[in-house]
Design a protein around this motif. Structure first.
Motif, short mmCIF file in Angstrom:
data_model
loop_
_atom_site.label_atom_id
_atom_site.label_comp_id
_atom_site.label_asym_id
_atom_site.label_seq_id
_atom_site.Cartn_x
_atom_site.Cartn_y
_atom_site.Cartn_z
N ALA A 170 0.82 -1.22 0.00
CA ALA A 170 0.00 0.00 0.00
C ALA A 170 0.85 1.26 0.00
O ALA A 170 0.31 2.37 0.07
CB ALA A 170 -0.93 -0.01 1.21
N LEU A 171 2.17 1.13 -0.08
CA LEU A 171 3.01 2.33 -0.01
C LEU A 171 2.70 3.29 -1.15
O LEU A 171 2.53 2.90 -2.29
CB LEU A 171 4.49 1.94 -0.06
N ASP A 172 2.65 4.55 -0.78
CA ASP A 172 2.33 5.63 -1.73
C ASP A 172 3.63 6.15 -2.33
O ASP A 172 4.15 7.18 -1.91
CB ASP A 172 1.57 6.72 -0.96
N LEU A 173 4.14 5.42 -3.31
CA LEU A 173 5.43 5.77 -3.92
C LEU A 173 5.21 6.67 -5.13
O LEU A 173 4.15 6.66 -5.74
CB LEU A 173 6.16 4.50 -4.35
N GLY A 174 6.24 7.42 -5.46
CA GLY A 174 6.15 8.34 -6.59
C GLY A 174 5.86 7.59 -7.88
O GLY A 174 6.57 6.66 -8.23
N TYR A 175 4.81 8.02 -8.56
CA TYR A 175 4.46 7.40 -9.83
C TYR A 175 4.22 8.45 -10.91
O TYR A 175 3.42 9.37 -10.73
CB TYR A 175 3.22 6.52 -9.73
N HIS A 191 -2.87 4.94 -7.47
CA HIS A 191 -3.89 4.69 -6.44
C HIS A 191 -5.05 3.89 -7.03
O HIS A 191 -5.58 2.97 -6.41
CB HIS A 191 -4.41 6.00 -5.86
N LYS A 217 -4.31 0.34 -7.12
CA LYS A 217 -4.35 -0.27 -5.78
C LYS A 217 -5.80 -0.46 -5.33
O LYS A 217 -6.15 -1.49 -4.77
CB LYS A 217 -3.59 0.59 -4.78
N VAL A 240 -0.10 9.21 1.43
CA VAL A 240 0.67 10.28 2.07
C VAL A 240 0.85 11.46 1.12
O VAL A 240 1.42 12.47 1.50
CB VAL A 240 2.03 9.78 2.60
N THR A 276 2.12 11.42 -2.30
CA THR A 276 3.34 11.43 -3.10
C THR A 276 3.02 11.69 -4.56
O THR A 276 2.05 11.15 -5.09
CB THR A 276 4.04 10.06 -2.99
N VAL A 303 5.29 12.61 -8.40
CA VAL A 303 6.51 13.00 -9.12
C VAL A 303 6.12 13.44 -10.52
O VAL A 303 5.11 13.00 -11.07
CB VAL A 303 7.55 11.86 -9.24
N LYS A 348 12.58 10.22 -7.70
CA LYS A 348 12.22 9.03 -6.94
C LYS A 348 12.85 9.03 -5.54
O LYS A 348 12.52 8.18 -4.71
CB LYS A 348 12.61 7.76 -7.70
N VAL A 379 12.03 10.93 -3.42
CA VAL A 379 10.91 11.25 -2.54
C VAL A 379 10.32 9.99 -1.90
O VAL A 379 9.66 10.07 -0.87
CB VAL A 379 9.84 12.05 -3.34
N ASP A 380 10.58 8.84 -2.51
CA ASP A 380 10.06 7.59 -1.94
C ASP A 380 10.61 7.33 -0.53
O ASP A 380 9.93 6.72 0.30
CB ASP A 380 10.41 6.40 -2.83
N ALA A 398 8.35 9.14 1.54
CA ALA A 398 7.00 8.55 1.50
C ALA A 398 6.91 7.38 2.47
O ALA A 398 5.92 7.23 3.20
CB ALA A 398 6.66 8.11 0.08
#
Lengths: 465, 465
Positions: free
Chosen positions: A434-439, B316, B319, B339, B341, B343, B414, B416-417, B420
């Motif tokens: 569920a991590l909100d990573l940069g996309y 999102h 997910k 959170v 995030t 990019v 990235k 920023v991860d 995050a």
């Protein structure tokens, strides 16, 4: 020489070792306490202080053209900041009871004692030299210090032959192989393990082997070096294994390093099973209120296994120095430990790992599942999306992340930071999904490769019990 | 048409919306339950399903040459996997009490009711269209769907003039500005805010403005569009603000999107203050056991502020779809929240953010310190090390990380991860200073830029109270 401990007198902090940990500690203590309160004396036996040892392969390889660019701060700069840095001066004894160190000026040979109130041991590491005939021959080089790097470059400049053998295929070995290829050498890497990069599981190391072969590096695995053969002049001529002989005009030792703790051992300071000094969380040598140690000469807590290990990395050394200097300067800071993150590259192949390998997990009694996936660095349709392999280990039942290994091209290496933070936080593979990573398409597929691995690992955890 | 709910009969899952969230849900439910147990029917009003809307700017810009590359799975592929996907079919009503939806075949105009046992609402978002004269003129384009992208490309192909105006300077606006520059247009971006990228604080947004100016993009800030002027044929001619008029042969709307929830609202389903459907952690529409919603049409929990927000992002949506499909397929999964995030890039400038901006933190009553630092993407001595600015917000007293913004070149986005994951784990800036991040000279300075920011933020926290 001023006496320490007199009432009202300023204290003296003595630092043994003038590289990352030592000079970070000296500088941070200096920042926190002025010269009226604290005298800072640092001893360095080499010709250089405060340099990036990690940059040596790139200097040898020619990516960094000037040695001085590896030097973060010159001795003169340190002195201008109020640190009494004594170069080419080797500490030969620590007298713990007498609170003093004996140092020898390597120029004049003169020895003298320097008292301390507080002591920092930052003696670094030394490259492992195989116990072999010829291992000390001319033309055989470690690459631990700038002096080592300069000696290697001098040898390369002097040597007409173009055959280089690198012994060992860990980070240093692999980086040096790339550096020597870059200089036009025929490079053979002789490696004891089944695959290069034994910091990875073999199923990931094989990807590195394939990439190295693609670069024209001859990779010899499963090979034990038995002798370094020399000519009549005592110069290296070949590296001999049980099965073969590899002609060599120059040999680079890339078989890792050991903590340099001979001084500390002789002084009776506590050393652990990996040969490193043992400290508490504030980087104080255990049982010694006024002695700190940091950098490549200490053992650190592995936060994933719960056990002690030795990790020689400049990034840790700098953190240790920062913590030590803060504490020695009257503040408070701690170093909680490591999760075992490391990145490297061979040309455009990026190699990263954090946490435990399969064998590490087994050694500490952890049962685990593994998940290996292939994905891409960017959205598949975006230009220059490149393949990336991610392997994840998660504990059975709890699903807790145990480790991640990544091999790929641009964008693969630093993705391991996602896992490094997740390990530190004790996340499970399922939580990671569920991590909100940069996309965005130029940066990642819609499911980041690390998330794809986490999904698979979480599924394996559910199905394993 | 089969009747639902008969004893022993298979259930029917109806999905409204055939893009990321909807088709991920349909596919995952299909994986978990075979066709004997579950019928899956999906309605999509457009010409395309399962495509990457985030890829549209790169298709328009020419980096992606073929529209079909944005399509992850064709309708035929979905049907081959046992999903009854009905294209060009628009759901016009949800009858919650009657557990059925009414759909219109956009080709024939025929309408019919389809009963459901389980319903997934994935109606996405629509671009904000300013309430202005001319906002619907020919030549004014949103870029939300593949159909939108195709319409814009058709306009570009038909239009001789080379003046483009982008209204809005958020992610879509900035990406579209780059795309149009890439196609050789003179591009003006008209922006309501003080700086572009209002998802950043203005002191970071100004770095984006400078980079855009360097690309030859005319950036007009602090400007409110009052009219889109058209010619006699009803085609766009200019964008008019309070102060000026910008001639335009084509206009792109990049002023963000709103949840598309008109159907759900009409059916009496709960909608939040940002216009999105409200769900529980399992992505069930609140108060409705058998209705799920996900993707751009829902609000999500912001784990940092503790409040609800709307974030339209494909990552999102995927997910959500995965979670919904798992639950609708009889399994169990949750989506904990975001959170924040994101990019993006403008040519080689990478822009990233996660967590709260200053104004977000103020809005929820959080006091904070900020730390902004400049560092480099690689060791300073390593080739192609490029500058990077990192801004960090941390809560006063607790030191808890609140947000990070990064602007730089390669390797900035990235990173920023790291933040995050740290935000998700609730780390403090001080805890972050000890993170064991990947370090080697080609990848990072010895202190990663994020760690440098964390050190400064931690110091600010200590000094603030």
């Amino acid at each position: 020489m001023s006496m320490s401990g007199a009432p009202g007198a300023r204290e003296r902090l003595v630092v043994i070792g003038g590289d990352a940990a030592g000079m970070s500690a000296a500088s941070q203590a200096r920042r926190l306490k002025g010269p009226d309160e604290l005298e800072v004396v640092a001893f360095e036996r080499g010709h250089f202080a405060s340099y990036s040892a990690c940059g040596i392969p790139y200097w040898v390889g020619g990516e960094v053209d000037d040695r001085d660019r590896l030097i973060a701060r010159t001795p003169e700069e340190h002195r201008a900041r109020g640190i009494d840095l004594r170069m080419r001066t080797e500490v030969t004894e620590i007298d713990v009871a007498g609170r003093r160190v004996r140092a020898r000026d390597l120029g004049s040979g003169a020895e003298s004692w320097t008292p301390y109130d507080k002591l920092v041991i930052a003696t670094g590491a030394r490259p492992v030299r195989p116990e072999l005939a010829g291992a000390d021959a001319a033309g055989v080089h470690g690459v631990q210090t700038l002096d080592d790097g300069q000696a290697l470059l001098d040898t390369l400049a002097r040597t007409r032959g173009r055959r280089a053998v690198v012994i060992g295929a860990g980070y240093i070995g692999v980086e040096m192989a790339e550096a020597l290829i870059g200089r036009g050498y025929e490079v053979t890497v002789v490696n004891r393990g089944k695959e290069p990069m034994s910091t990875l599981d073999p199923d990931m190391g094989c990807l590195v082997r394939e990439a190295m072969a693609g670069l024209g590096i001859t990779m010899v695995n499963d090979a034990e070096v038995t002798e370094v053969r020399t000519d009549d002049a005592g110069r290296v001529r070949a590296v001999v294994t049980e099965d073969a002989e590899y002609p060599a005009d120059v040999v680079v030792l890339g078989i890792g390093v050991r903590p340099e703790t001979s001084l500390a051992r002789a002084a009776g300071l506590p050393v652990g099973e990996h040969g490193g000094l043992l400290t508490d969380r504030a980087m104080r040598v255990r049982g010694h209120e006024d002695i700190w140690a940091g950098g490549d000469c200490v053992e650190v807590l592995d936060l994933v296994s719960g056990q002690s290990r030795h990790v020689a990395l400049g990034t840790h050394a700098n953190k240790h120095g920062q913590v030590i200097g803060t504490n020695a300067g009257g503040g408070y800071a701690t170093f909680p430990g490591v999760v075992g993150t490391a990145v490297s590259k061979v040309c455009d192949l990026e190699i990263a790992r954090t946490g435990l390998r399969e064998k590490d997990a087994r050694r500490v009694g952890l049962k685990f599942v593994t998940a290996t996936i292939e994905s891409t660095s960017r959205a598949g349709y975006y230009p220059d999306a490149s393949p990336m392999t991610v392997k994840m280990l998660a504990e059975r039942r709890t699903g807790r992340l145990l480790g991640v290994q990544i091999v790929g091209r641009e964008g693969a290496g630093k993705r391991v930071d996602i896992a490094a933070v997740a390990l530190t936080a004790g996340m499970t593979a399922d939580q990671m999904t569920a991590l909100d990573l940069g996309y965005a398409p130029p940066f990642s597929p819609v499911w980041d490769p690390v998330l794809v691995a986490a999904r698979k690992a979480a599924r394996e955890v559910r199905e394993a019990d």
